[in-house]
Design a protein around this motif. Structure first.
Motif, PDB file in Angstrom:
ATOM      1  N   PRO A 180       7.114   2.722  -0.799  1.00 57.92           N
ATOM      2  CA  PRO A 180       7.633   1.421  -0.367  1.00 57.92           C
ATOM      3  C   PRO A 180       8.542   1.520   0.854  1.00 57.92           C
ATOM      4  O   PRO A 180       8.793   0.516   1.525  1.00 57.92           O
ATOM      5  CB  PRO A 180       8.402   0.923  -1.587  1.00 57.92           C
ATOM      6  CG  PRO A 180       8.816   2.168  -2.302  1.00 57.92           C
ATOM      7  CD  PRO A 180       7.681   3.135  -2.094  1.00 57.92           C
ATOM      8  N   TYR A 206       2.569  -2.210  -2.120  1.00 53.82           N
ATOM      9  CA  TYR A 206       3.457  -1.688  -3.147  1.00 53.82           C
ATOM     10  C   TYR A 206       4.061  -2.840  -3.942  1.00 53.82           C
ATOM     11  O   TYR A 206       4.486  -3.850  -3.370  1.00 53.82           O
ATOM     12  CB  TYR A 206       4.579  -0.860  -2.523  1.00 53.82           C
ATOM     13  CG  TYR A 206       5.506  -0.241  -3.562  1.00 53.82           C
ATOM     14  CD1 TYR A 206       5.188   0.969  -4.147  1.00 53.82           C
ATOM     15  CD2 TYR A 206       6.677  -0.887  -3.954  1.00 53.82           C
ATOM     16  CE1 TYR A 206       6.012   1.530  -5.108  1.00 53.82           C
ATOM     17  CE2 TYR A 206       7.502  -0.337  -4.916  1.00 53.82           C
ATOM     18  CZ  TYR A 206       7.166   0.869  -5.485  1.00 53.82           C
ATOM     19  OH  TYR A 206       7.989   1.428  -6.442  1.00 53.82           O
ATOM     20  N   SER A 207       4.095  -2.682  -5.249  1.00 52.65           N
ATOM     21  CA  SER A 207       4.673  -3.717  -6.101  1.00 52.65           C
ATOM     22  C   SER A 207       5.192  -3.099  -7.385  1.00 52.65           C
ATOM     23  O   SER A 207       4.524  -2.267  -7.996  1.00 52.65           O
ATOM     24  CB  SER A 207       3.625  -4.782  -6.440  1.00 52.65           C
ATOM     25  OG  SER A 207       4.137  -5.724  -7.357  1.00 52.65           O
ATOM     26  N   GLU A 208       6.393  -3.488  -7.768  1.00 54.87           N
ATOM     27  CA  GLU A 208       6.949  -3.040  -9.045  1.00 54.87           C
ATOM     28  C   GLU A 208       6.627  -4.028 -10.154  1.00 54.87           C
ATOM     29  O   GLU A 208       7.017  -3.824 -11.303  1.00 54.87           O
ATOM     30  CB  GLU A 208       8.465  -2.853  -8.916  1.00 54.87           C
ATOM     31  CG  GLU A 208       8.859  -1.725  -7.967  1.00 54.87           C
ATOM     32  CD  GLU A 208      10.359  -1.507  -7.924  1.00 54.87           C
ATOM     33  OE1 GLU A 208      11.088  -2.281  -8.584  1.00 54.87           O
ATOM     34  OE2 GLU A 208      10.805  -0.556  -7.243  1.00 54.87           O
ATOM     35  N   GLN A 209       5.932  -5.084  -9.803  1.00 51.69           N
ATOM     36  CA  GLN A 209       5.550  -6.092 -10.787  1.00 51.69           C
ATOM     37  C   GLN A 209       4.029  -6.078 -10.949  1.00 51.69           C
ATOM     38  O   GLN A 209       3.451  -5.022 -11.157  1.00 51.69           O
ATOM     39  CB  GLN A 209       6.087  -7.461 -10.350  1.00 51.69           C
ATOM     40  CG  GLN A 209       7.613  -7.493 -10.247  1.00 51.69           C
ATOM     41  CD  GLN A 209       8.142  -8.811  -9.740  1.00 51.69           C
ATOM     42  OE1 GLN A 209       7.406  -9.650  -9.223  1.00 51.69           O
ATOM     43  NE2 GLN A 209       9.453  -9.011  -9.871  1.00 51.69           N
ATOM     44  N   PRO A 211       0.398  -5.651 -10.059  1.00 45.02           N
ATOM     45  CA  PRO A 211      -0.343  -5.063  -8.942  1.00 45.02           C
ATOM     46  C   PRO A 211      -1.282  -6.086  -8.306  1.00 45.02           C
ATOM     47  O   PRO A 211      -1.858  -6.922  -9.000  1.00 45.02           O
ATOM     48  CB  PRO A 211      -1.140  -3.928  -9.598  1.00 45.02           C
ATOM     49  CG  PRO A 211      -0.443  -3.661 -10.886  1.00 45.02           C
ATOM     50  CD  PRO A 211       0.121  -4.968 -11.335  1.00 45.02           C
ATOM     51  N   LYS A 212      -1.417  -5.984  -6.988  1.00 44.57           N
ATOM     52  CA  LYS A 212      -2.264  -6.929  -6.266  1.00 44.57           C
ATOM     53  C   LYS A 212      -3.256  -6.166  -5.382  1.00 44.57           C
ATOM     54  O   LYS A 212      -3.034  -5.020  -5.043  1.00 44.57           O
ATOM     55  CB  LYS A 212      -1.417  -7.877  -5.410  1.00 44.57           C
ATOM     56  CG  LYS A 212      -0.501  -8.788  -6.216  1.00 44.57           C
ATOM     57  CD  LYS A 212       0.319  -9.667  -5.307  1.00 44.57           C
ATOM     58  CE  LYS A 212       1.164 -10.657  -6.117  1.00 44.57           C
ATOM     59  NZ  LYS A 212       2.147 -10.004  -6.975  1.00 44.57           N
TER      60      LYS A 212
END
Length: 227
Positions: A180, A206-209, A211-212
């Motif tokens: 990130p 990047y995602s901590e929630q 995923p996309k």
């Protein structure tokens, strides 16, 4: 039946993360899809057998169910290169054995099979053979996951150059932002778009929630999801 092999620029490029997202994409389009993780090390005992966390993720993301042994036929406890782990366990991995295991996956009734490799592209399966030789023998279209971090340009360019030298059908690449805090992320992404000989299929930011996956038209066309 549509079949794809997902490889990465290195061990932590995010192959499982991306393969899981692709399986979920197929599920959203009401497709019958299954994941295949032929080789896995770093496994743990559960239900009286060795299981791998990545293989379990693929099973959870798939719309076609199968026994664990079918999804991950070669599972080893040490978190080391699979061919070394296999040698320590007294197991011989060959292209013929991989093809036999792959036939079992084909018999599960899926319309899509996403096979996830192990490590990077040049993964030994024995002292004399490599996983990419099996991929070529099976004539599997390849998707390259580029782990977006320092060094990704070198890793991606070397991997694609080797694929081209073998005549591998790489349909495209997916950028996975594993770091990130990567300096000049967009500049590196633009450099890869300029230099890689294959089209970009998607971007996984990047995602901590949740995923996309930012999908490009080329991915939908290759997966026949554009109609």
């Amino acid at each position: 039946m549509k079949e794809f092999f997902i490889t990465g620029t290195d061990t932590d490029a995010g192959k499982t993360h991306v393969t899981s997202l692709l399986l979920k994409l197929l599920a959203q389009h009401k497709k019958q899809a299954i994941g295949f993780k032929p080789l896995a090390s770093g496994c743990e005992m559960a239900f009286d057998q060795l299981v791998n966390a990545d293989a379990l993720i693929l099973m959870e993301s798939a719309t076609v169910s199968a026994k664990y042994d079918i999804i991950n036929p070669f599972a080893f406890a040490p978190a080391i290169a699979p061919h070394i782990a296999a040698e320590q366990a007294g197991v011989t991995i060959t292209a013929d054995k991989l093809s036999s295991a792959y036939k079992n996956v084909k018999q599960q009734g899926a319309d899509y099979i996403l096979t996830e490799g192990a490590g990077g592209w040049a993964l030994p399966i024995s002292n004399t053979d490599y996983l990419y030789n099996w991929v070529k023998a099976e004539q599997l279209p390849v998707i390259l996951v580029v782990g977006m971090k320092l060094g990704c340009l070198n890793h991606a360019l070397l991997t694609t150059a080797h694929m081209q030298s073998m005549g591998i059908n790489c349909i495209g690449w997916i950028a996975n932002q594993v770091d990130p805090n990567m300096d000049e992320y967009q500049a590196n992404l633009d450099s890869l778009k300029l230099r890689l000989p294959f089209p970009i299929l998607a971007i996984s930011p990047y995602s901590e929630q949740t995923p996309k996956l930012q999908i490009y038209k080329t991915l939908l066309e290759n997966f026949a999801l554009n109609t």
